[in-house]
Write a protein that holds these residues in place. Structure first.
Motif, PDB file in Angstrom:
ATOM      1  N   PHE A 124      43.916  28.820 -17.382  1.00 14.60           N
ATOM      2  CA  PHE A 124      43.096  30.020 -17.252  1.00 14.60           C
ATOM      3  C   PHE A 124      42.457  30.407 -18.588  1.00 14.60           C
ATOM      4  N   GLY A 125      42.305  29.451 -19.484  1.00 11.30           N
ATOM      5  CA  GLY A 125      41.578  29.673 -20.736  1.00 11.30           C
ATOM      6  C   GLY A 125      42.143  30.787 -21.571  1.00 11.30           C
ATOM      7  N   PHE A 126      43.480  30.757 -21.767  1.00 14.35           N
ATOM      8  CA  PHE A 126      44.165  31.774 -22.563  1.00 14.35           C
ATOM      9  C   PHE A 126      43.958  33.167 -21.969  1.00 14.35           C
ATOM     10  N   GLY A 127      43.801  33.224 -20.653  1.00 10.45           N
ATOM     11  CA  GLY A 127      43.627  34.489 -19.951  1.00 10.45           C
ATOM     12  C   GLY A 127      42.182  34.849 -19.643  1.00 10.45           C
ATOM     13  N   SER A 128      41.229  34.150 -20.232  1.00  8.22           N
ATOM     14  CA  SER A 128      39.815  34.492 -20.009  1.00  8.22           C
ATOM     15  C   SER A 128      39.396  34.300 -18.559  1.00  8.22           C
TER      16      SER A 128
END
Length: 169
Positions: free
Chosen positions: A27-31
């Motif tokens: 998830f792209g470090f939360g992005s």
């Protein structure tokens, strides 16, 4: 809203994104948890890494691309399986790798980063043939990754054309 009938909207954020390191990476470090345009946010998260990759020799950047792509096939497939979905819109590791492909062998500098970002998003959103076909017909981790890898290759070709025409901005 998703453009793929089997894709789960990013608004449905699984809590595991914050507790499972594989989900957090995918998830792209939360992005990818942001409700609007998670692919765009994931692409933005990739940008700060590019100056680091550009410090590598050309072959080192190429090796990093190969490793992150192969890792992405596994990672995106695992996380989609864990979430019991075909593809979750919040999985943005594929956009990150696509951005990194776009800017391989491109001059350093913020102008090139911005142009590369815009060119990659153009191809990722437009999905010209065969990207659209792959997005609809190839499944699993390979399917999640491959359309963005190809969008990155198309964007890379466009960027190389811009470098050839304009040189260093």
């Amino acid at each position: 809203m998703t453009d793929h009938p089997n894709q789960v909207p990013a608004e449905n954020v699984p809590p595991s994104v914050w507790t499972n390191p594989w989900h957090f990476l995918a998830f792209g470090f939360g992005s990818g948890t942001l409700p609007k345009a998670p692919g765009t946010w994931g692409s933005m998260v990739a940008v700060p890494f590019i100056p680091l990759w550009q410090m590598l020799p050309d072959w080192g950047y190429w090796l990093m691309l190969g490793l992150t792509m192969l890792f992405g096939f596994w990672l995106c497939g695992k996380v989609a399986d864990d979430l019991r979905v075909h593809d979750h819109e919040g999985i943005v590791w594929d956009e990150m790798v696509g951005m990194w492909i776009t800017l391989w062998l491109v001059p350093e500098g913020w102008v090139w980063l911005l142009v590369g970002f815009l060119v990659f998003r153009f191809f990722d959103i437009l999905k010209p043939w065969p990207i659209h076909w792959i997005d609809k017909h190839v499944h699993g981790g390979v399917g999640i990754m491959l359309d963005d890898v190809l969008a990155g290759v198309f964007a890379w070709l466009a960027m190389q054309g811009l470098v050839w025409v304009w040189g260093v901005l």
